[in-house]
Design a protein around this motif. Structure first.
Motif, short mmCIF file in Angstrom:
data_model
loop_
_atom_site.label_atom_id
_atom_site.label_comp_id
_atom_site.label_asym_id
_atom_site.label_seq_id
_atom_site.Cartn_x
_atom_site.Cartn_y
_atom_site.Cartn_z
N SER A 213 0.83 -1.21 0.00
CA SER A 213 0.00 0.00 0.00
C SER A 213 0.86 1.25 0.00
N PHE A 216 2.36 1.77 -3.34
CA PHE A 216 1.31 2.21 -4.26
C PHE A 216 1.06 3.70 -4.12
N LEU A 217 0.92 4.16 -2.86
CA LEU A 217 0.69 5.60 -2.60
C LEU A 217 1.86 6.43 -3.10
N GLU A 219 3.95 5.73 -5.51
CA GLU A 219 3.95 5.81 -6.98
C GLU A 219 2.86 6.73 -7.48
N SER A 220 1.70 6.72 -6.81
CA SER A 220 0.60 7.57 -7.24
C SER A 220 0.95 9.04 -7.04
N ARG A 221 1.65 9.34 -5.94
CA ARG A 221 1.98 10.74 -5.64
C ARG A 221 3.06 11.28 -6.57
N SER A 222 3.97 10.35 -7.02
CA SER A 222 5.12 10.81 -7.78
C SER A 222 4.75 11.12 -9.24
N ARG A 223 3.48 10.78 -9.65
CA ARG A 223 3.17 11.08 -11.05
C ARG A 223 2.23 12.26 -11.16
N GLU B 35 -4.09 -0.24 -14.95
CA GLU B 35 -2.85 0.40 -14.51
C GLU B 35 -2.69 0.41 -12.99
N PRO B 36 -3.72 0.77 -12.22
CA PRO B 36 -3.53 0.80 -10.76
C PRO B 36 -3.15 -0.56 -10.19
N ARG B 39 0.41 -1.16 -10.83
CA ARG B 39 1.22 -0.31 -9.95
C ARG B 39 1.34 -0.97 -8.56
N ALA B 40 0.24 -1.57 -8.10
CA ALA B 40 0.28 -2.23 -6.78
C ALA B 40 1.15 -3.48 -6.85
#
Lengths: 223, 106
Positions: A213, A216-217, A219-223, B35-36, B39-40
């Protein structure tokens, strides 16, 4: 004839095989002392083929109910669901027979080494995977038998039980190619450490999920 | 333990373990993943194996559970070697040597 790729697989697998030797002896010894009939206890190497889960199986039998033993074994093996999910994209271009056969051999070592080689083309990936699988599976059968016969002879004071942890730590380092991966590993280790008290190694799963988790967070923040 | 119940127990956990290993490969390999999800999944390896390392070092099932100084020293040596060499043989060798030395002097 061994191809170049086979030799690379054997070279990669060898350092991970060494630490399995003392573990095989510990397991074999536990099998010979188990409340389970020895033939069935050994068959766990053939069919269950998962060191830590086998050790739980043969030592808990007799001390706990069959249901409790089964639950303990499955909790220890649940991490394989995550391995399976992580490996799925690499199986997209693999034939059906390989998708059915390969998971039988998806142990920690094979997962760790093949995840470092997911960029190989499908045919070479398959060859690499199968060479490692054959190497670890056959070695495990031999080690289990040797362990049953001579397990009591290896002194535990050598501390060789620490070796697998060192090897997996080395592999984690090689997987840390970007920031989210580093965050995932650090959070997983910290949360796992904080939840060590949970029964049946379930802290491993809690830690792993927390790490995934966090990665995942990140990677989401870095884009 | 009776032979029949031992065989039944082993067969049960072996089949369940196979499906734990095969399930996601068989279900997901033919579907394009969103995609998500990808990513996980990318961080499953580092996360699960890092947690596995902690579990192996602390041995929660053993009587002498807990982390020893020698284990921490060996682990630090191994991780440093792995970062510098990216090679598992010196990683294992240095990790074990530091572990043995620190254990001998403490």
């Amino acid at each position: 004839m061994l191809s170049l790729l086979d030799r690379q697989a054997i070279r990669d697998g060898f350092p991970l095989l060494l630490p399995a030797i003392p573990f095989g002896f510990v397991l074999g010894l536990a099998m010979s002392e188990s409340a389970m009939p020895i033939g069935v206890a050994y068959s766990s190497s053939l069919f269950l083929y998962a060191g830590a889960a086998q050790l739980a199986l043969v030592t808990l039998v007799g001390a706990a109910s069959a249901w409790a033993v089964a639950v303990a074994v499955m909790v220890i093996n649940l991490r394989h669901v995550m391995y399976s999910a992580a490996m799925a994209p690499s199986f997209e271009e693999q034939p059906r027979w390989f998708r059915i056969l390969a998971p039988m051999f998806l142990i920690d070592q094979v997962f760790a080494l093949t995840s470092l080689h997911t960029d190989l083309e499908p045919e070479r990936f398959r060859r690499y995977y199968l060479t490692l699988a054959a190497m670890f599976y056959s070695a495990w059968q031999v080690l289990s038998v040797l362990g049953i016969l001579f397990g009591a002879l290896v002194p535990t004071s050598w501390g060789l039980g620490f070796a697998p942890a060192l090897m997996f730590a080395g592999i984690v380092v090689m997987m840390l190619t970007n920031r989210p991966a580093v965050i995932a590993a650090v959070v997983a280790a910290a949360v796992c450490f904080a939840t060590l008290g949970l029964p049946n190694r379930s802290g491993l799963l809690v830690g792993a999920l927390a790490g995934i988790s966090a990665g995942f967070l990140a990677e989401s923040r870095s884009r | 333990m009776r032979l029949s119940s031992a065989i039944l127990l082993l067969a049960g956990v072996s089949i369940a373990t196979y499906f734990a290993r095969a399930g996601m490969i068989l279900i997901l390999a033919d579907r394009p993943m969103p995609e998500p999800v990808m990513r996980a999944l990318r961080n499953v390896g580092p996360a699960v194996l890092a947690a596995l390392v902690v579990t192996l070092v602390a041995n929660p099932e053993e009587a002498n559970s807990g982390v020893e100084l020698a284990e921490v020293a060996g682990m630090v040596a191994a991780i440093t070697t792995a970062i510098k060499t990216r090679n598992l043989i010196p990683t294992l060798a240095l990790g074990l040597i530091v572990f043995w030395v620190v254990r001998a002097v403490t």
